[in-house]
Design a protein around this motif. Structure first.
Motif, mmCIF file in Angstrom:
data_model
loop_
_atom_site.group_PDB
_atom_site.id
_atom_site.type_symbol
_atom_site.label_atom_id
_atom_site.label_comp_id
_atom_site.label_asym_id
_atom_site.label_seq_id
_atom_site.Cartn_x
_atom_site.Cartn_y
_atom_site.Cartn_z
ATOM 1 N N GLY A 41 0.844 -1.192 0.000
ATOM 2 C CA GLY A 41 0.000 0.000 0.000
ATOM 3 C C GLY A 41 0.876 1.238 0.000
ATOM 4 N N HIS A 42 0.288 2.370 0.373
ATOM 5 C CA HIS A 42 1.049 3.616 0.430
ATOM 6 C C HIS A 42 1.831 3.713 1.745
ATOM 7 C CE1 HIS A 42 -0.083 5.519 -3.256
ATOM 8 N NE2 HIS A 42 -1.384 5.436 -2.995
ATOM 9 N N GLY A 43 2.915 4.448 1.693
ATOM 10 C CA GLY A 43 3.724 4.676 2.880
ATOM 11 C C GLY A 43 4.637 5.863 2.685
ATOM 12 N N PHE A 44 5.307 6.261 3.748
ATOM 13 C CA PHE A 44 6.312 7.321 3.699
ATOM 14 C C PHE A 44 7.174 7.211 4.945
ATOM 15 C CE2 PHE A 44 2.469 9.099 5.593
ATOM 16 C CZ PHE A 44 2.929 9.714 6.743
ATOM 17 N N THR A 45 8.192 8.019 5.047
ATOM 18 C CA THR A 45 8.960 8.118 6.286
ATOM 19 C C THR A 45 8.731 9.497 6.881
ATOM 20 O OG1 THR A 45 10.924 8.737 4.997
ATOM 21 C CG2 THR A 45 10.728 6.452 5.671
ATOM 22 N N PHE A 46 8.774 9.573 8.204
ATOM 23 C CA PHE A 46 8.429 10.805 8.909
ATOM 24 C C PHE A 46 9.569 11.196 9.834
ATOM 25 C CE2 PHE A 46 6.555 12.863 12.699
ATOM 26 C CZ PHE A 46 6.044 13.995 12.097
ATOM 27 N N GLN A 47 9.900 12.471 9.801
ATOM 28 C CA GLN A 47 10.973 12.986 10.652
ATOM 29 C C GLN A 47 10.444 14.209 11.404
ATOM 30 O OE1 GLN A 47 14.601 13.754 8.525
ATOM 31 N NE2 GLN A 47 15.840 13.408 10.339
ATOM 32 N N ASP A 48 10.326 14.059 12.729
ATOM 33 C CA ASP A 48 9.744 15.163 13.510
ATOM 34 C C ASP A 48 10.793 16.127 14.039
ATOM 35 O OD1 ASP A 48 10.889 13.563 15.383
ATOM 36 O OD2 ASP A 48 9.087 13.256 16.597
ATOM 37 N N ALA A 49 12.082 15.812 13.849
ATOM 38 C CA ALA A 49 13.154 16.711 14.256
ATOM 39 C C ALA A 49 14.394 16.392 13.429
ATOM 40 C CB ALA A 49 13.468 16.582 15.750
#
Length: 441
Positions: free
Chosen positions: A96-104
């Motif tokens: 399916g869909h996905g991404f990577t996340f960076q909060d800092a």
């Protein structure tokens, strides 16, 4: 203890505002084929498979859930409820869909899976799942020996200004009492990169999990296994130049499947230009063991040589004279981890040096983008037909290899009869514009 599976395969994203593709063709089918591997090859009972999918054919007794975020969390909770401290291995597949996340900036980005009720990045942080958080909870609470994750999704980076995620939001229970598992994760794309909508990842993964090619190898004890490191190499070799990624939190080697009994394959040996009474000797050797040579004699132009998979070498002799191997050519790998074909040629004095008798066929023109390698199996003569050029061929049995950037994308054998035209369709070659082209003679 039984093993269990979690399949999340989301083909349709009907609420997407266009920032994500509304449909991922093949995702649901890939999930169903993974579930088929779980039951048919790993022997996992269907009721121990938890499915979140919007399509595909699954066993009737598999436990079904929706593809929305909360329904996926329901599946995870039910998995833990039924399998805590009683799960030997866990296999998780996501398409399916996905991404990577960076909060800092100083923190490592984490993988995020997108549920089927996602609409827009600005308001759908509540429709996503932090993969690492889910993995950590299952590692700590479900327990077991090995956890395997196969993730076919994008990994491009979003930051804190793009989306606001929420935590898991479910209490799964106490810590597992029967050990903490090794964890292996295979991604279809590298960190920071999108995945192809029509990616070969799922097909390559399923082939590897079934034990094709060099996804399998021998242990020091002589047992044949599909292992995680070999599976990763096998899948990446099938990814048409794209790199994939892995993470391992493990002390073990990740032996996924034992191939038992060890299969017997056969190598089809053809000798171009050989007559029915010509005698040959095939010599099958083991790499690194020069003293071990298995010799088998045969008569005529065709022979099937049996072998067990391994790092082997093959040479062909006639009257103690070694014949040239023309396909695959010397320097290219003749792989003995699957069925294989090897074409040898009796000495003819060089390419296209044999004398032909009989009428010629119509002219053979290669498409502009491709090269055609034509070998006359009756004489051993080879004709290279560059893209856009035209050559004439003599009647006989010919093997045509269609080359794109040096790699064969199609191969077939045809009897060429004088005065007749020959043609065959090319298969799809990725996103290349040659799809649907015709090689005609």
């Amino acid at each position: 203890m039984p093993s269990r599976g979690l399949v999340i395969a989301i083909e349709d994203y009907p609420l997407s505002d266009g920032s994500l593709a509304a449909k991922i063709d093949g995702a649901a089918d890939a999930g169903a084929r993974f579930a088929e591997w779980l039951t048919g090859v790993k022997g996992i009972r269907p009721e121990n498979i938890f499915v979140c999918s919007d399509g595909g054919s699954y066993p009737a007794t598999a436990q079904r859930f929706g593809v929305e975020r909360e329904r996926i969390l329901d599946a995870v909770m039910e998995l833990v409820k039924q399998g805590q401290d009683t799960t030997e291995e866990l296999f998780v597949f996501f398409s399916g869909h996905g991404f990577t996340f960076q909060d800092a900036p100083n923190r490592r980005a984490v993988a995020v899976l997108v549920a089927g009720d996602f609409a827009t990045a600005s308001d759908s942080g509540t429709k996503c799942l932090d993969l690492v958080e889910a993995q950590t909870k299952l590692w700590n609470i479900l327990g077991g020996r090995n956890h395997y994750y196969f993730i076919d999704a994008c990994r491009n980076v979003l930051n804190e200004g793009d989306i606001e995620l929420i935590p898991f939001g479910r209490k799964l229970g106490r810590t597992a009492q029967r050990g903490l598992p090794d964890r292996f994760t295979l991604y279809s794309s590298k960190f920071g990169e999108p995945a192809d909508i029509e990616s070969p990842f799922a097909g390559a993964l399923l082939d590897g999990l079934h034990g094709k090619g060099r996804a399998k190898g021998y242990t020091p004890a002589g047992d044949l296994f599909v292992s995680f490191p070999l599976l990763k190499k096998y899948v990446e070799a099938r990814m048409e130049g794209r790199k994939i990624d892995e993470t391992k939190d493990a002390s073990g080697d990740g032996f996924i499947l034992q191939i038992q009994p060890v299969p017997t394959y056969k190598c089809t040996i053809r000798v171009a230009g050989a007559g029915p009474t010509d005698e040959f000797e095939a010599r099958l050797g083991v790499v690194g063991q020069p003293g071990f040579i298995d010799k088998q004699k045969f008569t005529g132009p065709l022979f099937e040589l049996p072998y067990s998979p391994g790092d082997l070498t093959l040479n062909l002799y006639q009257n103690n004279t070694r014949l040239d191997r023309v396909d695959p050519p010397i320097g290219a790998l003749l792989d003995f981890y699957d069925e294989c074909t090897a074409v040898f040629r009796q000495p003819t004095g060089g390419l296209e040096s044999a004398t032909f008798e009989g009428p010629q066929t119509a002219s053979f023109t290669a498409p502009p983008e491709l090269t055609v390698r034509a070998m006359n199996l009756n004489t051993g003569g080879i004709t290279m037909i560059e893209g856009g050029s035209t050559r004439s061929l003599h009647e006989g049995t010919w093997e045509f290899s269609v080359l794109e950037r040096g790699s064969s994308i199609a191969k077939r054998v045809n009897d060429v009869v004088g005065g007749e035209d020959l043609s065959f369709d090319l298969p799809p070659a990725g996103a290349d514009p040659v799809r649907g082209s015709i090689v005609s003679a």
